[in-house]
Enzyme design. Sequence first.
Site, PDB file in Angstrom:
ATOM      1  N   GLU B 237      11.105  48.916  -9.813  1.00  0.00           N
ATOM      2  CA  GLU B 237      11.134  47.409 -10.255  1.00  0.00           C
ATOM      3  C   GLU B 237      10.421  47.250 -11.914  1.00  0.00           C
ATOM      4  OE1 GLU B 237       9.214  44.628 -11.429  1.00  0.00           O
ATOM      5  OE2 GLU B 237       8.478  44.106  -9.481  1.00  0.00           O
ATOM      6  N   CYS B 276       5.647  40.833 -14.422  1.00  0.00           N
ATOM      7  CA  CYS B 276       6.853  41.170 -14.406  1.00  0.00           C
ATOM      8  C   CYS B 276       7.780  39.904 -14.307  1.00  0.00           C
ATOM      9  CB  CYS B 276       7.089  42.319 -13.549  1.00  0.00           C
ATOM     10  SG  CYS B 276       6.928  42.050 -11.853  1.00  0.00           S
TER      11      CYS B 276
END
Lengths: 498, 498
Positions: B237, B276
Site C-alpha cells: 500500500e 497516505c
Amino acid sequence: MSRNPRTGASARGPRHTEPRELAGLLSAAAGDAARIAAIAPALRGHWLRTVADALEEHAEELTALADTETALGPDRLRGEVGRAAAQARFYGEVAAEGGWLDVRIDRAGPGGPADLRRMNRPLGPVAVFGASNFPFAFGVAGHDTASALAAGCPVLVKAHPAHPLLSARLGTLVSDALRAAGAPAGAFALVTGFDAGLALVDAPEVAAVAFTGSQTAGTALVERAARRPVPVPVFAEMGTVNPAVLTPAAAATAAGVTRAATGFVDSFTLGQGQFCTKPGLLLAPRGSGAAEAAAGALAGVRPGWLLTEGIAAAYRQGLADLVAAGARPVARAEAADGAFAAAPTVLTAPADALRPGSRLLEECFGPVALVVEYDGTPHLRDLLGRLQPSLAAAVASGGPADPDLPWLVEHLARQAGRVVVDGWPTGVATGWAQHHGGPWPATSRPDATSVGAAALDRFTRPVAFQNVPEAALPEALRDGDPWNLPRRVDGVRTGGRS
Amino acid sequence: MSRNPRTGASARGPRHTEPRELAGLLSAAAGDAARIAAIAPALRGHWLRTVADALEEHAEELTALADTETALGPDRLRGEVGRAAAQARFYGEVAAEGGWLDVRIDRAGPGGPADLRRMNRPLGPVAVFGASNFPFAFGVAGHDTASALAAGCPVLVKAHPAHPLLSARLGTLVSDALRAAGAPAGAFALVTGFDAGLALVDAPEVAAVAFTGSQTAGTALVERAARRPVPVPVFAEMGTVNPAVLTPAAAATAAGVTRAATGFVDSFTLGQGQFCTKPGLLLAPRGSGAAEAAAGALAGVRPGWLLTEGIAAAYRQGLADLVAAGARPVARAEAADGAFAAAPTVLTAPADALRPGSRLLEECFGPVALVVEYDGTPHLRDLLGRLQPSLAAAVASGGPADPDLPWLVEHLARQAGRVVVDGWPTGVATGWAQHHGGPWPATSRPDATSVGAAALDRFTRPVAFQNVPEAALPEALRDGDPWNLPRRVDGVRTGGRS
C-alpha cells in the site's frame, strides 16, 4: 496456417490482425467498457445464453471443423461444444446471482463512522489466450471469455495457432450472437497472429490477461505484463505434474491395484494426455505391481494424434529426456498412423531419481506417465515433498476408513489446488465449488481459478463509496437494491435469492 | 538508533536480528504454520482479544514511548492505541464469523459430478513491513499483523526504523499476549534491521509480504519478491496524490467554499500531512476563492514535527520541487521549533502545469497541498484524467441533488479505491465494507485491502476437495459444520450466524 494432425495437410489460415485494425478493436473495447460494466448482470447472462445457443445450433459444423484441426475425435469434440455452452450459461447465472459483486454496506452510526458501501467492479478489457487442448471449453468462447463477460469486462481473444480456422469461426459466431443479444460492439473481438497477441499484452486499454497453456508461454506473458508502464494481472494457468498416490490399503488386493491402474491409464491417456490435469505420476507401494497393471491397462488404449507438429516433436523429445533422467519404459501402446501420431507410454523410475531439478518432476505434455514405488509412509511423505506444486492431486484409497487418507489429503492440499479421492483429476466440473488453480508454478496467481463461479472474481476490483447519496451510487449499492443482490449489511449477510 | 523529532536527540535502538536468529524465527513460523491454520478461527479471535487487552493495559506507556519517537502528540497516539486494540478485536470477530473462508459445497448428483468442497486456506508465514506514520494502527500490532493472524498465518514483523524502541516494546507485548493466550511460539516474531528485512522477503518460509509506505520502498519489495525462485505476493500500500473536487454547486456560496476549504486544510494537515490518504490536490471552480479560503484556514493550524530526519528533508526538497514544477505558495503556517519541524503550506498552480510526468502529480509526504482551478466540467474531466490512480478521492458537493455528483462519483471510482462525498479521506474506518486500496501505483495489488474485513482475504488460497470422505476433510468443510460457518451449498447461501 491450419494443419491436420492426422495427415499433416496444410490449409490457409485466417489473415493476421493488422496494427491499425487492432487499435480500432482496443478502442472499441475501452470505449464500451463502462457501459458493459454498468449493465445489469442478468442482462449479460442473456448475452451468454445467446452465445450458448449459437454454439449448440452449430455443434455439428464446429465439431467437424475442430476435428480437422485437432484430431480429438467427433465424440469428444461434440461433447465439448455442449460443455462450452453449459459453461457460458452457468457464468451467466453466476453473474445474475450477484454474490461475486460482494456487496457490503456499513450504515452510518449516530456520531459514528459515515455510511460506507463496497462492491467489486469490472476491471475493463480482458485479453484471453485460450488453450490448444480444449478448443471449445478453453477456447474463443471458453471459461475465460464467458467469465470475463459475465463479470462485465469486454473480451479480446487471441486466436490459437493450433486451431486458427475454428477460432475464426467461433469468433464470428460469438460476435454475431452478442450483437443479436444487444451487446455493444466493443464487448468482444477476436485477434489473430503472434504479433497481435503480444500487442494485446502491451496495450494500455487491456486491464487483465487470462492465459491457459505451457509454463514457457505463461511465464513469458507474466514477465511481459510486468514490464508495462502500468502492470496488469496475468492469470496464467500453466500446469505441472499432477501426482496420484496409491495407498497401501488400496494396494492390498490385486483387484484394487488393477482398478487404480486402469483409472490412472484412462485418465493420463484421455485426449492423448493433453490435459493440464493429467495425472503424470503414480506413487505406489513397493511390490504392489502397479506399473505392470498400468502396462496391462495400456493395451486397451486407442492411440491418436497430438494437436500440433510442435507438441508431437516435444513429446518425442520429452520421452527421450525422461529416459535420460532415469525412467524406463514399461509399456508402449501402438502409435496411430499419420502425421502427429503418438504412442501412449508407461514409464517407471527409481524413487531416488525424483531429485529437485530432475526432468522427471516436470510436465511432459502427451500420453505418458510415470510409476514410482515408495517404501512406507515416511518415504512417501519425502517423495511428495520433492514435487512441484500442481493443479490437482489424487489418492486411490482403500475406502473412507483408509488410515492414510487424513494426512495425505492435508499434505496434498498444501501443494495442489484440488485434491481428489478415488477419482481422477481430468474431469473438471463447472460449478460453484470448483477450483482450477494451484500454487506457483502451476499457475501465476494461486488465489485465482479459471473454472467455476469464482472465475469471475479475477476480473474485478473493489471500490468503497463513503457517504455517497443514493442517486450517485452504482445500482448494486442502492438501498432499493434493484438487482436483488446478496449483501452484507452491518456485517450480517442478507438479501439475494433463496 | 532512535531519534526524537522535536529535539533531534538520539537514543540507542534495539540490536539487529542476526542471520542465525532469523533462521530460527523463520523455522518456528514455518513449523507452526499448519497448526495455526488448523486452529478454529474463534480461538485465533481469542488470541487477538488478548493482544488488544495488552495494548489497552499499556496505553499510557506506549503513548509516551511513541511520542518520543514520532512527536505525533499524546492525544492522537493514545487514540491510536485504542484504535489498534479495536482493530485486533474486529479481525478476531471476522475470523470467527468465517465468511472469509468462502466455504462452497457442491453435493454429488446421481450420475453427475462428484462431491466438491472448496475453502480458503491460510497461505503460511507473512512478513509485515509497517508504516512510519501510524506506529500503532499500521505498526507491529496493526492491520496487517492482526488480519494475517486472524486468517491463520504466522507473522514476522520488521521493526520500523522510525520508531525502533516502540517496535521492540510492542513486539514483546504481542509475543507475551499471544503466549498467554496459548498461541504457538511460531505465531509471531519481531525482526530488527534492514538486512533482516530483506532476508524476510527472500526467505523460502515466507508466503506473502504486506507493506505500507512509500512508492520507492514498496516497488523495491515487489521487484525483490518477483526475483525469488518461488515468487510470493507483495501487498504494498503505497499511495499517490488523493484528489478532492469542489463542485460548482458547492462553490455557489462563500460559506460553502469556506467550509470545504477548512475541511480540506484540516484533512491535509492532520498528523502533519503524513497520511497516505491525505488529500493532496483540490480542484476548485475558477474564481471560487478556494485557495484564499484554504490560506485563511491554514492560519488556525498548529504546526508540528515530521517523523524522521529523512521525511523532513524530503518535505523541504518536495516543496522546492513543487515550486520548480510551476506551483506558487499561497500561504505558509508557522513552523514549530525543533529538529524535524515543518511549515504547513498551501500551494496553487495553473491547470496547465498538471501534465503527465509533472512533480505536481506525485505525492509530497507532509503538510502541503495544491489548489488548482478548473473552467467547467469538460476541463475538470480532462484534469482528472491526468492524475495517477489513488487510494481515495473526495467530492465537496452542493448536496445530494448536486448535478455533478453522479458522473463525478463514477469517474473517480475508476481511478480510486474509495470515493468520499462531503467528507475527507483521512479517516479510514475499520469495518466490513471498508476498502483501503486502489489501482496501481497506489497499491501493488488493486484487488486487495489492508483495512477492513476483506484484509484477511490477502493471506489465503482456495483449495477444492473432491470426493473426500468426511473424516479426511478439513473441519470447515465437514457436514457437521463444527465452526458454524456461512456456506454456499449447491449454489445457495446458507448457515452461519444470523
